[in-house]
Design an enzyme around this catalytic site. Structure first.
Site, mmCIF file in Angstrom:
data_model
loop_
_atom_site.group_PDB
_atom_site.id
_atom_site.type_symbol
_atom_site.label_atom_id
_atom_site.label_comp_id
_atom_site.label_asym_id
_atom_site.label_seq_id
_atom_site.Cartn_x
_atom_site.Cartn_y
_atom_site.Cartn_z
ATOM 1 N N GLY A 51 0.773 -1.240 0.000
ATOM 2 C CA GLY A 51 0.000 0.000 0.000
ATOM 3 C C GLY A 51 0.800 1.283 0.000
ATOM 4 O O GLY A 51 0.364 2.295 -0.532
ATOM 5 N N GLU A 106 3.796 4.034 6.189
ATOM 6 C CA GLU A 106 2.548 3.269 6.063
ATOM 7 C C GLU A 106 1.558 4.017 5.169
ATOM 8 O O GLU A 106 1.556 5.249 5.137
ATOM 9 C CB GLU A 106 1.904 3.127 7.452
ATOM 10 C CG GLU A 106 2.299 1.882 8.212
ATOM 11 C CD GLU A 106 1.444 0.676 7.823
ATOM 12 O OE1 GLU A 106 0.967 0.607 6.676
ATOM 13 O OE2 GLU A 106 1.279 -0.201 8.686
ATOM 14 N N ASP A 107 0.684 3.274 4.505
ATOM 15 C CA ASP A 107 -0.389 3.913 3.753
ATOM 16 C C ASP A 107 -1.484 4.395 4.703
ATOM 17 O O ASP A 107 -1.924 5.535 4.643
ATOM 18 C CB ASP A 107 -0.967 2.964 2.684
ATOM 19 C CG ASP A 107 -1.355 1.590 3.232
ATOM 20 O OD1 ASP A 107 -1.138 1.313 4.438
ATOM 21 O OD2 ASP A 107 -1.888 0.780 2.456
ATOM 22 N N ASP A 110 -5.139 1.821 10.835
ATOM 23 C CA ASP A 110 -6.547 1.598 11.169
ATOM 24 C C ASP A 110 -6.613 1.130 12.624
ATOM 25 O O ASP A 110 -6.714 1.946 13.537
ATOM 26 C CB ASP A 110 -7.098 0.580 10.162
ATOM 27 C CG ASP A 110 -8.568 0.286 10.333
ATOM 28 O OD1 ASP A 110 -9.218 0.959 11.151
ATOM 29 O OD2 ASP A 110 -9.077 -0.615 9.648
ATOM 30 N N LYS A 138 -7.346 6.621 10.636
ATOM 31 C CA LYS A 138 -8.807 6.651 10.784
ATOM 32 C C LYS A 138 -9.169 7.087 12.198
ATOM 33 O O LYS A 138 -8.602 6.579 13.167
ATOM 34 C CB LYS A 138 -9.391 5.270 10.493
ATOM 35 C CG LYS A 138 -9.380 4.919 9.017
ATOM 36 C CD LYS A 138 -10.121 3.614 8.753
ATOM 37 C CE LYS A 138 -10.003 3.225 7.299
ATOM 38 N NZ LYS A 138 -10.604 1.898 7.030
ATOM 39 N N PHE A 159 -14.045 2.706 4.616
ATOM 40 C CA PHE A 159 -13.079 2.004 3.774
ATOM 41 C C PHE A 159 -12.685 2.879 2.582
ATOM 42 O O PHE A 159 -13.543 3.470 1.928
ATOM 43 C CB PHE A 159 -13.670 0.683 3.297
ATOM 44 C CG PHE A 159 -12.641 -0.194 2.651
ATOM 45 C CD1 PHE A 159 -11.722 -0.887 3.424
ATOM 46 C CD2 PHE A 159 -12.569 -0.307 1.272
ATOM 47 C CE1 PHE A 159 -10.751 -1.679 2.840
ATOM 48 C CE2 PHE A 159 -11.605 -1.105 0.677
ATOM 49 C CZ PHE A 159 -10.696 -1.786 1.459
ATOM 50 N N VAL A 160 -11.380 2.963 2.317
ATOM 51 C CA VAL A 160 -10.896 3.805 1.222
ATOM 52 C C VAL A 160 -9.988 3.020 0.272
ATOM 53 O O VAL A 160 -9.383 2.024 0.670
ATOM 54 C CB VAL A 160 -10.126 5.044 1.753
ATOM 55 C CG1 VAL A 160 -11.064 6.024 2.440
ATOM 56 C CG2 VAL A 160 -8.995 4.649 2.695
ATOM 57 N N ASP A 166 -5.939 -0.578 -1.815
ATOM 58 C CA ASP A 166 -6.696 -1.443 -2.724
ATOM 59 C C ASP A 166 -7.938 -2.035 -2.083
ATOM 60 O O ASP A 166 -8.077 -2.061 -0.856
ATOM 61 C CB ASP A 166 -5.821 -2.630 -3.139
ATOM 62 C CG ASP A 166 -5.658 -3.634 -1.998
ATOM 63 O OD1 ASP A 166 -5.184 -3.207 -0.917
ATOM 64 O OD2 ASP A 166 -6.039 -4.800 -2.149
ATOM 65 N N ARG A 172 -5.166 0.457 -6.948
ATOM 66 C CA ARG A 172 -3.978 1.057 -6.319
ATOM 67 C C ARG A 172 -3.405 2.169 -7.201
ATOM 68 O O ARG A 172 -2.766 3.085 -6.712
ATOM 69 C CB ARG A 172 -2.881 -0.010 -6.134
ATOM 70 C CG ARG A 172 -3.210 -1.088 -5.117
ATOM 71 C CD ARG A 172 -1.938 -1.868 -4.807
ATOM 72 N NE ARG A 172 -2.184 -3.128 -4.134
ATOM 73 C CZ ARG A 172 -2.276 -3.284 -2.810
ATOM 74 N NH1 ARG A 172 -2.199 -2.246 -2.023
ATOM 75 N NH2 ARG A 172 -2.472 -4.479 -2.292
HETATM 76 P P1 IMP Z 1 -4.282 -1.995 10.879
HETATM 77 O O1 IMP Z 1 -3.317 -3.094 11.266
HETATM 78 O O2 IMP Z 1 -5.695 -2.344 11.263
HETATM 79 O O3 IMP Z 1 -3.852 -0.638 11.396
HETATM 80 O O4 IMP Z 1 -4.350 -1.961 9.317
HETATM 81 C C1 IMP Z 1 -3.347 -1.477 8.572
HETATM 82 C C2 IMP Z 1 -3.397 -2.012 7.159
HETATM 83 O O5 IMP Z 1 -4.701 -2.436 6.744
HETATM 84 C C3 IMP Z 1 -3.022 -0.901 6.235
HETATM 85 O O6 IMP Z 1 -1.636 -0.826 6.029
HETATM 86 C C4 IMP Z 1 -3.782 -1.248 4.955
HETATM 87 O O7 IMP Z 1 -2.994 -2.111 4.165
HETATM 88 C C5 IMP Z 1 -5.000 -1.976 5.443
HETATM 89 N N1 IMP Z 1 -6.171 -1.065 5.502
HETATM 90 C C6 IMP Z 1 -6.724 -0.506 6.607
HETATM 91 N N2 IMP Z 1 -7.775 0.267 6.305
HETATM 92 C C7 IMP Z 1 -7.875 0.214 4.950
HETATM 93 C C8 IMP Z 1 -8.784 0.848 3.997
HETATM 94 O O8 IMP Z 1 -9.696 1.616 4.330
HETATM 95 N N3 IMP Z 1 -8.551 0.557 2.691
HETATM 96 C C9 IMP Z 1 -7.557 -0.279 2.264
HETATM 97 N N4 IMP Z 1 -6.699 -0.873 3.108
HETATM 98 C C10 IMP Z 1 -6.859 -0.635 4.439
HETATM 99 MG MG MG Z 2 -0.740 -1.840 4.355
#
Ligand code: IMP
Ligand code: MG
Length: 184
Positions: A51, A106-107, A110, A138, A159-160, A166, A172
């Site tokens: 991402g 990081e992209d 969440d 978020k 969700f984005v 993606d 992407r």
């Molecule tokens: P976390 O571990 O829950 O913080 O999630 C992080 C990873 O989940 C990110 O690096 C993304 O790859 C993916 N992710 C989280 N939210 C989204 C979203 O809204 N769209 C797409 N990928 C997401």
């Molecule tokens: Mg990611």
């Protein structure tokens, strides 16, 4: 790819949330801040695949300092729209991080579980410092306590896709961020 006003993936509709212009303007600001904070240093940027690739490629071009780069790939989402919460390492970084200033790129953050995992992995290499930059965070979605030092945009808990992010590996390569239209 140029950014159309609406994206469709299967039966889901996505509308534009952050334009290409707003993204690039914010990246210039972030790069300015990072360049000032790391003046005289050569940090290693660790991009989180897949991402963060577009974000990192653009961000480092706006830096006024030198940097090195490496990548790590972890997986937590699979093809779903909510995180499984279980992190697995797919590809580890290969740079020697010992005594180096590391910036994890990081992209989106969440739940924060990925960031927590990455922080532990990087810290195990005894770097001089570890900071995080994330294009997106978020609101109210963190499940664990992690500090993101540089944040591009804080967005609603929706969700984005786009600009690296993606859904089922698609979209992407679009130059803007889109959010899911509820009920679509
Ligand atoms: P976390 O571990 O829950 O913080 O999630 C992080 C990873 O989940 C990110 O690096 C993304 O790859 C993916 N992710 C989280 N939210 C989204 C979203 O809204 N769209 C797409 N990928 C997401
Ligand atoms: Mg990611």
């Amino acid at each position: 790819m140029n950014a159309p006003p609406v994206l469709e993936i299967e039966d889901l509709k996505f509308e534009i949330l952050i334009s290409e212009k707003d993204l690039q303007n914010r990246l210039r600001e972030l790069a300015g801040q990072i360049s000032r904070d790391y003046d005289g240093e050569v940090p290693i940027m660790i991009g989180v695949l897949n991402g963060a690739v577009l974000f990192m490629a653009d961000l480092i071009r706006y830096l006024s300092i030198d940097c090195e780069m490496d990548f790590i790939k972890i997986s937590s989402y699979g093809n779903k729209r909510v995180s499984s919460g279980e992190i697995t390492m797919v590809k580890d970084f290969s740079a020697d991080l010992h005594s180096r200033h590391v910036i994890v790129v990081e992209d989106i953050v969440d739940s924060g579980l990925s960031a927590q995992y990455l922080k532990r992995r990087v810290q195990s290499m005894k770097p001089a410092s570890v900071k995080f930059v994330s294009l997106l965070t978020k609101t109210d979605s963190l499940k664990v306590d992690v500090d993101i030092d540089y944040v591009g945009f804080e967005i609603d808990n929706k969700f984005v896709v786009g600009y690296g992010l993606d859904y089922k590996q698609q979209k992407r390569n679009v130059n803007a961020i889109y959010q899911l239209v509820q009920g679509s």
